[in-house]
Design a protein around this motif. Structure first.
Motif, PDB file in Angstrom:
ATOM      1  N   THR A  22      45.617  31.906  48.370  1.00 42.47           N
ATOM      2  CA  THR A  22      46.296  31.295  47.039  1.00 42.47           C
ATOM      3  C   THR A  22      45.547  29.811  46.946  1.00 42.47           C
ATOM      4  N   ILE A  48      34.849  28.625  40.383  1.00 41.19           N
ATOM      5  CA  ILE A  48      34.904  29.896  41.300  1.00 41.19           C
ATOM      6  C   ILE A  48      34.026  30.026  42.536  1.00 41.19           C
ATOM      7  N   THR A  69      36.692  39.774  42.457  1.00 43.35           N
ATOM      8  CA  THR A  69      37.664  38.937  42.629  1.00 43.35           C
ATOM      9  C   THR A  69      38.688  38.810  41.404  1.00 43.35           C
ATOM     10  N   ILE A  93      41.775  36.099  39.863  1.00 40.15           N
ATOM     11  CA  ILE A  93      42.411  35.014  39.927  1.00 40.15           C
ATOM     12  C   ILE A  93      43.562  35.166  38.979  1.00 40.15           C
ATOM     13  N   LYS A 136      48.059  29.996  42.025  1.00 42.03           N
ATOM     14  CA  LYS A 136      47.065  30.914  41.809  1.00 42.03           C
ATOM     15  C   LYS A 136      46.863  31.993  42.984  1.00 42.03           C
ATOM     16  N   ILE A 160      44.938  34.569  44.654  1.00 45.36           N
ATOM     17  CA  ILE A 160      43.390  35.115  44.686  1.00 45.36           C
ATOM     18  C   ILE A 160      43.411  36.440  45.537  1.00 45.36           C
ATOM     19  N   GLU A 194      40.673  39.633  46.603  1.00 44.71           N
ATOM     20  CA  GLU A 194      39.261  39.946  46.329  1.00 44.71           C
ATOM     21  C   GLU A 194      38.734  41.308  47.366  1.00 44.71           C
TER      22      GLU A 194
END
Length: 331
Positions: free
Chosen positions: A206, A222, A286, A288, A297, A299, A301
């Motif tokens: 996160t 990013i 990825t 977000i 947020k 994340i 991936e």
């Protein structure tokens, strides 16, 4: 009593026959077809013409974010007279023909389930080409959503039951049981599986809700985020005097697209990862995700290491897993 039963039976039979005559069938067979395969039903001569060129231009374009060019769909062409019997159960179909009509639309579950058939008709080649180009973005999105759903359904046959994602982030994903949690930190989970020539990986962590506030520096931010996570958690082979870890490829910026994941606004990023001090690389995807309810947020991936191997379908499997995320799982 027997008379009433006979009347009832005949009424049901008549209803059944009427349904079949109307083209409504209660039972549809399960659709078939390999992942990311599109069957194009079109006359042979049209396929060899500029109409076929338009199809290939739109449906076999290179999938973004791979280490070498791979078509987004593997296309098989067949003429209309062969599209009968079991071939009609193919899950993803593009049906194109010259006709007295000029129309284009998507049909669902005509012969099997789940199934998408994109129908394109035109009175001449020019109308067909126009319809092909106009509908391609929508049809491709529909075909991809179909494939994602099919993959997630397959995952359900044998799911990973480890609780790392639930415990750390209060989320769940449909992850096949062949994947295993390999690393678990306060704000980081790494899940992976072995494949023939490498491995497939999922990581989750996160970021604060107020991250990525500037559109002008979004891509750079990013890259900084990914490189920082790589340095902290995804180390590579020891290189004397060097800190060898995963970074975002320096030569090219990643692709960034708007997205929606589990009903939440998100950014989709596709690109190439590499190691900072060793010649290793591969594709990554990825997401977000704006998780406003939890003031963060999230994340997610997926990335693949598979040298000298096609990676499109590996990345598609990871996409299907990531898009299955569910929030605020009840414990």
């Amino acid at each position: 009593m027997k008379g009433k039963l006979l009347v009832y039976f005949l009424a049901i039979l008549g209803l059944s026959v009427a349904c079949k005559e109307d083209g409504k069938v209660d039972y549809l067979p399960e659709s078939v077809g390999a992942m990311n395969t599109l069957t194009v039903v079109i006359d042979n001569e049209l396929w060899k013409s500029s109409v076929g060129d338009a199809i290939r231009e739109n449906y076999t374009a290179a999938a973004p974010g791979l280490t070498w060019d791979e078509a987004q769909f593997s296309v098989t062409q067949i003429p209309q007279q062969i599209f009968t019997g079991s071939l009609q159960n193919t899950s993803a179909v593009l049906y194109i023909m010259e006709d007295t009509l000029n129309i284009a639309h998507m049909k669902s579950n005509m012969y099997a389930k789940p199934q998408k058939i994109g129908v394109i008709k035109g009175r001449n080649k020019e109308e067909l080409i126009t319809n092909i180009k106009k509908t391609a973005p929508e049809f491709i999105a529909d075909f991809k959503a179909l494939e994602i759903g099919k993959a997630q359904k397959r995952f359900e046959k044998s799911l990973n039951k480890e609780k790392a994602l639930e415990d750390k982030f209060n989320i769940a994903m449909k992850i096949p049981s062949i994947y295993r949690v390999g690393r678990e930190e306060d704000n980081f989970v790494w899940i992976s599986r072995e494949i023939q020539k490498g491995n497939m990986n999922i990581i989750a962590y996160t970021m604060p809700w107020d991250s990525f506030q500037s559109d002008s520096t979004f891509v750079q931010d990013i890259i900084l985020m990914r490189d920082s996570i790589g340095k902290s958690f995804i180390g590579g082979e020891d290189i004397p005097g060097k800190n060898n870890h995963m970074i975002t490829e320096k030569a090219f910026s990643p692709y960034v697209f708007p997205a929606e994941v589990s009903g939440k606004k998100a950014a989709e990023i596709r690109g190439i990862w590499e190691m900072s001090a060793y010649p290793m690389a591969g594709p990554f995807l990825t997401y977000i995700i704006n998780d406003k309810e939890n003031n963060r947020k999230l994340i997610l991936e997926g990335f693949v290491f598979a040298p000298a191997t096609k990676k499109r379908d590996y990345m598609f499997e990871l996409e299907a897993i990531l898009k299955s995320v569910r929030f605020n799982v009840k414990k």
